[in-house]
Design a protein around this motif. Sequence first.
Motif, short mmCIF file in Angstrom:
data_model
loop_
_atom_site.label_atom_id
_atom_site.label_comp_id
_atom_site.label_asym_id
_atom_site.label_seq_id
_atom_site.Cartn_x
_atom_site.Cartn_y
_atom_site.Cartn_z
N LEU A 119 6.91 -0.64 -13.70
CA LEU A 119 5.83 -0.90 -12.75
C LEU A 119 6.40 -1.12 -11.35
O LEU A 119 7.56 -1.50 -11.20
CB LEU A 119 5.01 -2.12 -13.18
N MET A 120 5.57 -0.90 -10.35
CA MET A 120 5.99 -0.99 -8.96
C MET A 120 4.92 -1.69 -8.15
O MET A 120 3.72 -1.52 -8.41
CB MET A 120 6.23 0.41 -8.38
N LEU A 121 5.34 -2.46 -7.17
CA LEU A 121 4.42 -3.14 -6.27
C LEU A 121 5.07 -3.24 -4.90
O LEU A 121 6.17 -3.77 -4.76
CB LEU A 121 4.09 -4.55 -6.80
N TYR A 122 4.38 -2.71 -3.88
CA TYR A 122 4.95 -2.68 -2.53
C TYR A 122 3.93 -3.19 -1.51
O TYR A 122 2.72 -2.98 -1.67
CB TYR A 122 5.30 -1.24 -2.10
N LEU A 123 4.42 -3.80 -0.46
CA LEU A 123 3.65 -4.05 0.75
C LEU A 123 4.08 -2.98 1.75
O LEU A 123 5.25 -2.88 2.09
CB LEU A 123 3.93 -5.44 1.31
N ARG A 124 3.12 -2.17 2.23
CA ARG A 124 3.50 -0.95 2.91
C ARG A 124 2.74 -0.77 4.22
O ARG A 124 1.54 -1.02 4.30
CB ARG A 124 3.23 0.24 2.00
N ALA A 125 3.47 -0.32 5.25
CA ALA A 125 2.88 0.13 6.50
C ALA A 125 2.79 1.65 6.45
O ALA A 125 3.80 2.32 6.23
CB ALA A 125 3.73 -0.32 7.69
N ASP A 126 1.59 2.19 6.66
CA ASP A 126 1.36 3.62 6.58
C ASP A 126 0.85 4.16 7.91
O ASP A 126 0.32 3.43 8.74
CB ASP A 126 0.30 3.94 5.51
N ALA A 127 0.96 5.48 8.05
CA ALA A 127 0.38 6.16 9.20
C ALA A 127 -1.14 5.99 9.19
O ALA A 127 -1.76 5.87 8.13
CB ALA A 127 0.75 7.63 9.18
N THR A 128 -1.73 5.98 10.37
CA THR A 128 -3.19 5.86 10.47
C THR A 128 -3.88 7.07 9.87
O THR A 128 -4.95 6.97 9.28
CB THR A 128 -3.59 5.70 11.95
N LYS A 129 -3.29 8.24 10.03
CA LYS A 129 -3.86 9.45 9.45
C LYS A 129 -2.73 10.37 9.02
O LYS A 129 -1.58 10.19 9.42
CB LYS A 129 -4.76 10.16 10.46
N GLY A 130 -3.06 11.36 8.20
CA GLY A 130 -2.05 12.27 7.69
C GLY A 130 -1.55 11.82 6.32
O GLY A 130 -2.05 10.88 5.72
N PHE A 131 -0.51 12.49 5.85
CA PHE A 131 0.02 12.18 4.52
C PHE A 131 0.65 10.79 4.50
O PHE A 131 1.23 10.33 5.47
CB PHE A 131 1.08 13.21 4.12
N SER A 132 0.53 10.15 3.36
CA SER A 132 1.07 8.80 3.18
C SER A 132 2.36 8.90 2.38
O SER A 132 2.34 9.14 1.18
CB SER A 132 0.06 7.94 2.43
N GLY A 133 3.48 8.77 3.07
CA GLY A 133 4.76 8.83 2.39
C GLY A 133 4.99 10.15 1.68
O GLY A 133 5.76 10.22 0.73
N GLY A 134 4.32 11.20 2.14
CA GLY A 134 4.50 12.50 1.54
C GLY A 134 3.46 12.86 0.50
O GLY A 134 3.36 14.00 0.10
N TYR A 135 2.67 11.89 0.06
CA TYR A 135 1.61 12.21 -0.89
C TYR A 135 0.52 13.02 -0.21
O TYR A 135 0.23 12.82 0.97
CB TYR A 135 1.03 10.94 -1.51
N HIS A 136 -0.12 13.89 -0.96
CA HIS A 136 -1.06 14.82 -0.36
C HIS A 136 -2.48 14.28 -0.40
O HIS A 136 -3.39 14.86 -1.00
CB HIS A 136 -0.94 16.17 -1.07
N TYR A 137 -2.67 13.15 0.24
CA TYR A 137 -4.01 12.65 0.50
C TYR A 137 -3.96 11.95 1.85
O TYR A 137 -2.92 11.46 2.29
CB TYR A 137 -4.49 11.70 -0.60
N ASP A 138 -5.11 11.92 2.52
CA ASP A 138 -5.17 11.33 3.85
C ASP A 138 -5.06 9.83 3.73
O ASP A 138 -5.69 9.21 2.87
CB ASP A 138 -6.49 11.72 4.52
N THR A 139 -4.25 9.24 4.59
CA THR A 139 -4.00 7.81 4.50
C THR A 139 -4.86 7.04 5.49
O THR A 139 -5.52 7.62 6.36
CB THR A 139 -2.50 7.54 4.75
N ARG A 140 -4.88 5.73 5.36
CA ARG A 140 -5.69 4.86 6.22
C ARG A 140 -4.85 3.66 6.67
O ARG A 140 -5.29 2.53 6.64
CB ARG A 140 -6.93 4.37 5.48
N GLY A 141 -3.62 3.92 7.07
CA GLY A 141 -2.73 2.83 7.44
C GLY A 141 -2.95 2.34 8.86
O GLY A 141 -3.92 2.68 9.53
N MET A 142 -1.99 1.55 9.35
CA MET A 142 -2.13 0.89 10.65
C MET A 142 -1.13 1.38 11.69
O MET A 142 -1.17 0.93 12.83
CB MET A 142 -1.99 -0.62 10.48
N MET A 143 -0.22 2.30 11.32
CA MET A 143 0.75 2.78 12.30
C MET A 143 0.15 3.91 13.12
O MET A 143 -0.08 5.02 12.63
CB MET A 143 2.03 3.26 11.60
#
Length: 364
Positions: A119-143
Amino acid sequence: MIMLKNGNFDTRSGLCPENGRKVSPIITNRTFPCFGKGCMNQPLVYHNWTKPQENAIYSRDSQSPSIMGSFYGTYDLDASLEAGIDNISYFSVVWEKQASTGRWIFSQKLKTSKKYPWLMLYLRADATKGFSGGYHYDTRGMMLKLPESPNFKVRLTLNVIHGGGSNSQFYLIDIGSCWKNDGQPCDGEVETDVTRYSEMIINPEVTSWCRPDNLAVCPPYHINSNGSKVYRNDTARFPYSAYHLYCAPGNAKYLEVPFDLCDPYSNPQPQELVQLLPHPEWAIHGYPAHKGEGWIEDPRTWELDVGALSSRLYFYQDPGTPPAKRLWSSIDVGTEVYISGSDEIAEWTVSDFDVLIPKDSISP
């Protein structure tokens, strides 16, 4: 963003073209012990809405109330959390903002079980839009701006309370991105997009799989701080103990033999991993120089020159193609408990988590 993962894909095998001919990859024995139908499922998640707290965890000495919220849950769909967490998987995240200081503190806990040993658990800062860490879905982060190597730093305070056992790959920092083998940005074409990761593991029980007798899990070369290269077969100078492992993307056409392909556990598309260990090579960038630094009973505030270190790392690219822009859409801290043989508990807090980008940085 809080990131939960249940790693449970099967091992990839096959052949990879290299210089126009087929060669057999060397695959380290990384398999997931699935217990049967239903071993890959979404967890049960329970949510406590964020609201003011007079007696919050970190504000008992403060006259001003903080705000607090949380979520928790389990992957065991038949479990009753009211009966406790013995023999079941469990995760929880509690977040609190101190009214007196404005600090955010995230308290996290992860427990594996016999059914769910990875199992994995992370606290993560993501891009506001675009791929999230390379995954192919649109992200909703704060960067709002994507950090680009070599020009960004990460600051955080980390307190590891329980480490999660010997197989806990606790990441002081894990950064993720995506670009193609010819250096072009990812565009959602899963056959040619490659997720790339660099991960600093600080659990002192995790050893180096990269050794002179196991070159397949070493990067083809190491880049010194002065820019010079040291090839992995240079046993007198290559810093084997600075690496846990390196694995190459399965769609790479010109891999140097021997090589190891990354297994598609958390991402079934091609991916590339560079996993690092504390070492004097990385200390120049603010990372731990020796095992045990920043671990249990050694809480620290880190200012890490993540951009400078990530610009030094080897990532595969097709010969003769322009170097990829190393833009990182995800930055996280947390743990991946990798196939533990017994129930393990990891517990830690993260605060003052900031990604520092120069003001003249250009938004993507």
